[in-house]
Motif scaffolding. Structure first.
Motif, PDB file in Angstrom:
ATOM      1  N   GLN A   1      61.119  39.303  40.351  1.00  0.00           N
ATOM      2  CA  GLN A   1      60.532  40.521  40.901  1.00  0.00           C
ATOM      3  C   GLN A   1      59.010  40.491  40.831  1.00  0.00           C
ATOM      4  N   ILE A   2      58.498  40.047  39.686  1.00  0.00           N
ATOM      5  CA  ILE A   2      57.044  40.052  39.529  1.00  0.00           C
ATOM      6  C   ILE A   2      56.393  39.123  40.550  1.00  0.00           C
ATOM      7  N   VAL A   3      56.958  37.954  40.703  1.00  0.00           N
ATOM      8  CA  VAL A   3      56.377  37.023  41.671  1.00  0.00           C
ATOM      9  C   VAL A   3      56.455  37.620  43.073  1.00  0.00           C
ATOM     10  N   LYS A   4      57.562  38.283  43.356  1.00  0.00           N
ATOM     11  CA  LYS A   4      57.708  38.894  44.672  1.00  0.00           C
ATOM     12  C   LYS A   4      56.625  39.954  44.900  1.00  0.00           C
ATOM     13  N   GLU A   5      56.427  40.797  43.871  1.00  0.00           N
ATOM     14  CA  GLU A   5      55.430  41.862  44.011  1.00  0.00           C
ATOM     15  C   GLU A   5      54.025  41.295  44.129  1.00  0.00           C
ATOM     16  N   MET A   6      53.759  40.255  43.364  1.00  0.00           N
ATOM     17  CA  MET A   6      52.424  39.679  43.432  1.00  0.00           C
ATOM     18  C   MET A   6      52.176  39.053  44.796  1.00  0.00           C
ATOM     19  N   LEU A   7      53.209  38.412  45.326  1.00  0.00           N
ATOM     20  CA  LEU A   7      53.075  37.845  46.667  1.00  0.00           C
ATOM     21  C   LEU A   7      52.804  38.946  47.693  1.00  0.00           C
ATOM     22  N   ALA A   8      53.529  40.050  47.530  1.00  0.00           N
ATOM     23  CA  ALA A   8      53.363  41.141  48.476  1.00  0.00           C
ATOM     24  C   ALA A   8      51.938  41.689  48.378  1.00  0.00           C
ATOM     25  N   TYR A   9      51.449  41.795  47.141  1.00  0.00           N
ATOM     26  CA  TYR A   9      50.113  42.335  46.959  1.00  0.00           C
ATOM     27  C   TYR A   9      49.057  41.392  47.535  1.00  0.00           C
ATOM     28  N   LEU A  10      49.353  40.108  47.473  1.00  0.00           N
ATOM     29  CA  LEU A  10      48.394  39.113  47.968  1.00  0.00           C
ATOM     30  C   LEU A  10      47.995  39.377  49.420  1.00  0.00           C
ATOM     31  N   GLU A  11      48.942  39.890  50.187  1.00  0.00           N
ATOM     32  CA  GLU A  11      48.642  40.079  51.609  1.00  0.00           C
ATOM     33  C   GLU A  11      47.475  41.027  51.805  1.00  0.00           C
ATOM     34  N   THR A  12      47.325  41.975  50.864  1.00  0.00           N
ATOM     35  CA  THR A  12      46.254  42.949  51.038  1.00  0.00           C
ATOM     36  C   THR A  12      45.205  42.832  49.933  1.00  0.00           C
ATOM     37  N   ALA A  13      45.354  41.874  49.068  1.00  0.00           N
ATOM     38  CA  ALA A  13      44.493  41.838  47.888  1.00  0.00           C
ATOM     39  C   ALA A  13      43.040  41.606  48.255  1.00  0.00           C
ATOM     40  N   ASP A  14      42.181  42.040  47.359  1.00  0.00           N
ATOM     41  CA  ASP A  14      40.755  41.851  47.554  1.00  0.00           C
ATOM     42  C   ASP A  14      40.448  40.361  47.592  1.00  0.00           C
ATOM     43  N   TYR A  15      39.529  40.021  48.459  1.00  0.00           N
ATOM     44  CA  TYR A  15      39.289  38.606  48.678  1.00  0.00           C
ATOM     45  C   TYR A  15      38.923  37.848  47.413  1.00  0.00           C
ATOM     46  N   HIS A  16      38.076  38.482  46.606  1.00  0.00           N
ATOM     47  CA  HIS A  16      37.577  37.646  45.512  1.00  0.00           C
ATOM     48  C   HIS A  16      38.572  37.489  44.366  1.00  0.00           C
ATOM     49  N   ILE A  17      39.726  38.170  44.421  1.00  0.00           N
ATOM     50  CA  ILE A  17      40.694  37.844  43.373  1.00  0.00           C
ATOM     51  C   ILE A  17      41.869  37.034  43.927  1.00  0.00           C
ATOM     52  N   ARG A  18      41.812  36.737  45.223  1.00  0.00           N
ATOM     53  CA  ARG A  18      42.964  36.043  45.803  1.00  0.00           C
ATOM     54  C   ARG A  18      43.198  34.668  45.191  1.00  0.00           C
ATOM     55  N   GLU A  19      42.123  33.941  45.008  1.00  0.00           N
ATOM     56  CA  GLU A  19      42.316  32.584  44.530  1.00  0.00           C
ATOM     57  C   GLU A  19      42.980  32.597  43.152  1.00  0.00           C
ATOM     58  N   GLU A  20      42.498  33.514  42.313  1.00  0.00           N
ATOM     59  CA  GLU A  20      43.089  33.602  40.986  1.00  0.00           C
ATOM     60  C   GLU A  20      44.554  34.014  41.074  1.00  0.00           C
ATOM     61  N   MET A  21      44.840  34.939  41.991  1.00  0.00           N
ATOM     62  CA  MET A  21      46.229  35.377  42.128  1.00  0.00           C
ATOM     63  C   MET A  21      47.117  34.249  42.614  1.00  0.00           C
ATOM     64  N   VAL A  22      46.605  33.466  43.534  1.00  0.00           N
ATOM     65  CA  VAL A  22      47.385  32.336  44.031  1.00  0.00           C
ATOM     66  C   VAL A  22      47.755  31.419  42.872  1.00  0.00           C
ATOM     67  N   LEU A  23      46.773  31.154  42.024  1.00  0.00           N
ATOM     68  CA  LEU A  23      47.049  30.289  40.883  1.00  0.00           C
ATOM     69  C   LEU A  23      48.102  30.903  39.978  1.00  0.00           C
ATOM     70  N   LYS A  24      47.972  32.215  39.763  1.00  0.00           N
ATOM     71  CA  LYS A  24      48.920  32.873  38.867  1.00  0.00           C
ATOM     72  C   LYS A  24      50.337  32.807  39.435  1.00  0.00           C
ATOM     73  N   VAL A  25      50.446  33.095  40.713  1.00  0.00           N
ATOM     74  CA  VAL A  25      51.773  33.035  41.336  1.00  0.00           C
ATOM     75  C   VAL A  25      52.327  31.612  41.225  1.00  0.00           C
ATOM     76  N   ALA A  26      51.461  30.633  41.490  1.00  0.00           N
ATOM     77  CA  ALA A  26      51.916  29.242  41.461  1.00  0.00           C
ATOM     78  C   ALA A  26      52.413  28.873  40.064  1.00  0.00           C
ATOM     79  N   ILE A  27      51.685  29.334  39.073  1.00  0.00           N
ATOM     80  CA  ILE A  27      52.087  28.988  37.708  1.00  0.00           C
ATOM     81  C   ILE A  27      53.405  29.653  37.339  1.00  0.00           C
ATOM     82  N   LEU A  28      53.497  30.965  37.651  1.00  0.00           N
ATOM     83  CA  LEU A  28      54.728  31.674  37.299  1.00  0.00           C
ATOM     84  C   LEU A  28      55.921  31.062  38.013  1.00  0.00           C
ATOM     85  N   ALA A  29      55.731  30.747  39.298  1.00  0.00           N
ATOM     86  CA  ALA A  29      56.837  30.200  40.071  1.00  0.00           C
ATOM     87  C   ALA A  29      57.307  28.889  39.453  1.00  0.00           C
TER      88      ALA A  29
END
Lengths: 978, 182
Positions: free
Chosen positions: A404-432
């Protein structure tokens, strides 16, 4: 009521300020300021002596001009003159100017210190306070030396006024930060600790800040403060707000002091004494209880002060991490804050919960708030709060909620602020990766990630996807099918093309049976993207094509056709051109067996720790550039540390992916000297790789030997390719960090060398660069954190009082080193007089809860302060004869360690710092030379003679200088170096 | 520890700066520019805290003035907000309804007040009474040291009023009392 005029009516100053405010433009303002500066300059230079009032007024104007953002390069002398005044107001302005404007290394410092000394010994407490404030504002090394002795006395003396004690405590604290070696110990310890019992709460507050830093420097010495702190805390917590009069702030008793004590206690493990422990737990419990009670005031100040104490108490509870009951209560309290209307509280609650999520006792309790946190991600209007929510989701993720968390984070990524996207991508990748049980899920998530935020998917991330797919046979077919589908989207991100190309090149055969994804369809699909891609991606696709030739011989003509196209065969990009030519040739001359061998499926990747994990930890690295280090070398090593090592695994993957298209390598001829042509892509990474695989820097003698380049290259290749036989496990575990309590540094290697690795183990590397100039030196200790944790509270202090060599660490801008990054501590060194013992520093830092503490020998030797001297034969022997008193000559005979080589010896001697003169000694085999050692006290001339005996393979070394200890030390240093 | 304190106006003009970490002047100017720009671009309901490099920024706006403190990772944000508030209260009590102009024209007093309250980046005296006592002691000495008739000579009434026009500037403490959420 009309308020009284403040200030003492420096009318001229007020008029000037008004004038400035009335200026309509920046130009007008600058004009007015220049006029004023000219006026003040004339006044200061004029013959007419200015009275104190005027001097004060002009100094004040200069101060104002400075505050407007202009540089002030005069008036310092006049400001210092004001200190001599016996009028308080003039003195005060003088001190203010010094504190605000003066540089730490002013020529006037000596004068200032003298004036401070006078004021400190004044009988008027307000003068003493001014002096103390000035020391705490500037607090440089000179002040530390001058006042370290007096201030502790002032602090514990019975005659000192309370307010002066408060200033003295904080003044001492400031000096401790500059000069950790002035730490008061012994009899002072008890007296300082007992300030916690002082009747005056202001004194206790100031003292608790001081004790906090003393404890950090030497926890053992100040251990006794724990019980006093707990009982003080207990008295505050159980009091009512009326008990403390003016120390109650909006109905909260002594909030500042409470916070400080709670902080102080976080320096220690939970108290061992059961009665103190239970008393502390009661305090913490009471604070949590009180948080539930109704507010005593609607003022924001009340709730802020109350919650400040609460959050600090929660920090302590997390620090203790053994009271399950308190942890869960804390978690519930924070849960209430998650939906509080005060943004600040939501922010802090999310932040604190991140820590609670890491405790085994409260992890489950945190998970109860998952919905609220996800909601925060969606609804918070403040990006910094959303960022905290992301952090918390990441921290609370485990096997049960990862989907669920990965799903929500992915969903948030679509609208996330640009400067935190890269960090979020890494976080999603690690959790996955971390929580993948079913790898088809992992593949889906990662491809989605690339689809949604392709621009923010760094190389490490997509390399990792490929590594995992290559290593797991169960998911390869699914991966091929999914990328094939993803590539069908009309617009797809280039990163998707890369992943798609690579995976189909390896595993396209697994889906080729389906007519919808027949070889030709696959090829055409990929090739339809080709022209939109960057040269780098095109290269990758070309490799995919040649792999297709092996997998699907039926489409060989189509592929050869593409390879033959003008824009490939004659591409302006060398790499594309080269690949096209070579692949085409390969496809034409090699028979099926050779092709099958050359283009075989990639072997499993050697499992190393996931590089994306380290890059996420690295995200928060502090910039080091502001330290003002000009040395290129330091920058270079920092650069390597940041770029090279974070992507360690990525680099390996890159080399491997390149290797997959380089037939010669794959056949296994790795001892063949690689032709530069074939290795262009590898070459570009070679420097970094050598650095990574080469481990510690080369031994110091290397300067005199040819660098073993070819060896390194061999080991690089065998490392890159030899590991493929290892069995891979997909989830990388973090290696635990074990604290470093002593080190075997190799400081002796620096005798001839100014730059090398001083110490290295699996967690830490200390790289030293040094510069010497006469009697002064500057060392930079580059601490490279090789772990996945953050090193905190790094401190480097000079050990003991080496009076012969003074070592002064420059204040660090930050004392934390993020994972895989480097922090440089600069040390200023002064050689006061000749010395034998290398100075030492005490290095401390904490990592993952463990305190490391060790002494390090600094690579500072007497010969570093040498200047070589050139002279003719006559001068040399005259001086030689003059130095014939007993003791001035020291001699040593030793066996040759190396084949006797004239050039090498001459170089060694020059590297040692003195000259190697030719044509002086009648015997041309012998070496002579001279040098001057610079110390602050005196200069010392030194002469030497080194006589090799080739038959016996022995040397005789004779050194003469005007001081016995110097001759001795130099002989020691050179002994056995030839 | 508070690493530095900045006071600046809504127009981005720096009014006061106090540094407890030694940076070269160039670095200081860069930090000031960066922070003013960042903070001014934030909306009012956003949190008062920012992550900044390796430190934390705590800021709060009072009328036309922003008070901004940089603290270390381990420091407590909420208590820092109250350090700022207490400072504002001290200024307010001393100047009597303090406004931005008070701080511009009496910047030295604002410094003296801060130095009585915070030393070396750590809070020294949290009692309002004690700090104000220290400042009024200073004023007493000042009065003694100022020659008689001096103010009249320079055209300033002894019991004078604030001679600069104060009307347009919002009263800071009015804001203080208005900004709470309960």
């Amino acid at each position: 009521m009309t308020p009284p005029v403040k200030g003492d009516g420096m009318r001229g100053l007020s008029v000037f300020i008004s004038d400035i405010r009335n200026c309509k433009s920046r130009e007008a303002e600058i004009k007015r300021i220049n006029k004023e500066l000219a006026n003040i300059r004339t006044k200061f230079k004029g013959d007419k002596t200015l009275d104190g009032y005027q001097k004060k007024k002009y100094v004040c104007k200069l101060l104002f001009i400075f505050l407007l953002g202009h540089d002030i390069d005069f008036g310092h002398k006049e400001a210092v003159n004001l200190l001599v005044s016996n009028k308080y107001t003039e003195k005060q302005i003088g001190y203010l100017f010094i504190s605000v404007i003066l540089n730490h290394e002013s020529d006037l410092m000596r004068l200032i210190i003298q004036n401070i000394k006078n004021d400190l010994s004044s009988r008027n407490p307000i003068f003493i306070t001014l002096a103390l404030q000035c020391i705490s504002n500037i607090g440089n090394r000179e002040m530390a030396d001058a006042f370290a002795h007096d201030i502790p006395k002032l602090l514990v003396s019975g005659d000192t006024l309370d307010s002066v004690k408060q200033s003295a405590a904080l003044c001492l604290l400031k000096l401790m930060r500059t000069a950790p070696d002035i730490m008061p110990t012994g009899e002072w310890t008890t007296r300082i600790i007992h300030l916690l019992n002082d009747q005056h709460l202001g004194v206790v507050t100031a003292a608790s800040s001081l004790i906090d830093i003393l404890v950090k420097r030497n926890p053992e010495e100040y251990k006794a403060c724990v019980s006093l702190a707990v009982s003080r805390l207990s008295r505050i917590v159980t009091s009512t707000y009326t008990d403390f009069q003016d120390y109650t702030y909006y109905f909260v008793p002594a909030p500042w002091l409470s916070v400080k004590i709670l902080r102080l206690l976080q320096n220690y493990p939970p108290p061992e004494d059961p009665s103190i422990k239970s008393r502390l737990n009661e305090c913490l419990d009471t604070i949590l209880q009180k948080a539930q009670e109704a507010l005593k005031s609607k003022k924001l100040q009340h709730s802020n002060a109350k919650n400040a104490v609460l959050f600090e108490a929660i920090n302590l509870i997390i620090h203790i991490d053994s009271e399950a009951n308190l942890l869960v209560k804390a978690c519930n309290q924070l849960g209430n804050f998650l939906s509080h209307k005060d943004t600040n509280l939501r922010y802090l609650a999310l932040e604190s919960m991140c820590l609670l999520a890491t405790s085994e006792f409260s992890h489950e309790a945190v998970k109860k708030h998952q919905e609220t946190v996800i909601n925060a991600l969606k609804t918070e209007r403040d990006i910094s709060v959303r960022q905290r929510a992301v952090d918390l989701l990441y921290a609370m993720c485990d096997r049960t909620n990862s989907e669920q968390i990965v799903k929500e984070m992915l969903a948030y990524l679509e609208t996330a602020d640009y400067h935190i996207r890269e960090e979020m991508v890494l976080k999603v990748a690690i959790l996955a990766e971390k929580y993948a049980v079913d790898y088809t899920w992992y593949v889906d998530i990662m491809l989605n990630l690339i689809r949604i935020a392709g621009d923010y998917v760094s190389e490490e991330v997509w390399y990792r996807v490929i590594q995992i797919v290559v290593n797991r046979t169960d998911v390869q077919g699914y991966a091929a099918k999914t990328v094939f589908e993803a590539l069908q989207a009309p617009a797809c991100h280039e990163n998707m093309v890369k992943v798609g190309g690579y995976i189909l090149g390896e595993f396209g055969n697994l889906i080729a049976g389906d007519p919808r994804s027949s070889p030709l369809v696959q090829f055409e699909l990929l090739h339809s993207k080709y022209h939109l891609c960057s040269p780098q991606t095109r290269c990758l696709l070309l490799s995919t094509y040649v792999k297709f030739i092996n997998l699907f011989s039926e489409i060989k003509p189509q592929i050869q056709h593409v390879l033959k196209q003008e824009n490939n065969l004659r591409s302006s990009d060398v790499e594309i051109q080269q690949r096209s030519v070579e692949y085409l040739q390969l496809s034409m001359i090699a028979d099926a067996d050779v092709l099958a061998t050359v283009l075989e499926e990639m072997p499993s990747f050697a499992e190393r720790e996931s590089s994306i994990l380290s890059s996420i930890l690295q995200k928060k690295k502090p910039p080091v550039d502001t330290l003002g280090l000009k040395e290129d070398k330091i920058e270079k090593s920092t650069h390597n540390a940041q770029n090279g090592q974070s992507g360690l695994e990525a680099k390996v993957a890159q080399v491997q992916s390149v290797a997959s298209v380089q037939p010669i390598d794959l056949i296994g001829l790795n001892s063949t000297p690689p032709s530069t042509k074939m290795h262009t892509p590898v070459k570009s990474d070679q420097d970094d790789l050598l650095d990574i695989f080469g481990g510690p820097a080369p031994p110091p003698t290397q300067s005199a030997q040819p660098a073993p380049d070819s060896n390194n290259l061999d080991s690089l290749f065998s490392d890159t390719f030899g590991m493929s036989t290892q069995i891979a496990s997909p989830v990388a575990e973090m290696a635990p960090f074990s604290p470093i309590l002593s080190v075997q540094d190799n400081h002796m290697q620096f005798i001839f060398n100014n730059m090398d690795s001083l110490f290295e183990n699996e967690a830490l590397r200390i790289f030293v660069t040094s510069e010497f100039k006469q009697n002064l030196a500057r060392l930079s200790l580059g601490f490279l954190n090789k772990t996945n944790f953050v090193f905190q509270n790094l401190s480097v202090q000079a050990v003991g009082s080496n009076e012969l060599v003074r070592v002064v660490p420059r204040p660090l801008e930050t004392n934390a080193i993020s994972s895989q990054s480097e922090l440089a501590q600069v040390l200023n060194v002064e050689c006061v007089n000749d010395f034998s013992e290398c100075p030492q520093v005490l290095v401390q830092f904490s990592c993952n809860g463990a305190q490391s503490r060790f002494e390090l020998n600094l690579p500072i030797f007497l010969n570093k302060f040498f200047d070589p001297v050139q002279m003719d034969s006559q001068t040399f022997f005259t001086r030689w004869k003059n130095l014939s008193n007993p003791g001035q000559e020291q001699q040593k005979i030793f066996k040759a360690n190396f084949p006797i080589d004239k050039d090498r010896n001459s170089q060694t001697l020059i590297n040692f710092g003195w000259s190697s003169l030719s044509g002086i000694d009648p015997n041309p085999e012998n070496f002579c030379g001279a040098g001057i050692i610079h110390t602050s006290t005196q200069q010392y001339g030194c002469l030497y003679r080194l006589e090799p005996n080739r038959q016996a393979q022995m040397y005789r070394l004779t050194i003469r200088s005007n001081k016995e200890s110097i001759s001795k030390r130099l002989v020691e240093l050179l002994d056995n170096q030839f | 520890m508070i690493q530095f304190l900045l006071l600046f106006s809504r127009q981005g003009k720096l009014r006061l700066q106090k540094w407890y970490t030694a940076y070269p002047d160039k670095v200081k100017k860069k930090i000031i520019r960066e922070l003013i720009a960042t903070i001014l671009s934030r909306k009012q309901k956003m949190s008062s805290f920012l992550e900044w490099k390796d430190s934390k920024i705590v800021y709060k706006r009072y009328a036309s003035l922003y008070f901004c403190a940089c603290i270390e990772q381990e420091d407590n944000e909420l208590i820092t907000l109250e350090v700022i508030h207490r400072y504002v209260e001290l200024l307010d009590k001393y100047f009597g309804s303090v406004c931005e102009l008070d701080i511009i024209f009496n910047f030295e007093k604002a410094y003296f007040m801060w130095d009585e309250f915070v030393i070396g980046g750590e809070i020294q005296e949290t009692s309002k009474k004690n700090v104000l006592k220290a400042i009024s002691d200073q004023d007493m000495i000042q009065e003694e040291e100022t020659p008689q008739g001096f103010f009249e000579d320079h055209g300033l009434g002894r019991n004078g009023r604030k001679w600069y026009n104060n009307a347009t500037i919002g009263n800071i403490l009015k804001m203080v009392n208005a900004v709470y959420f309960f």
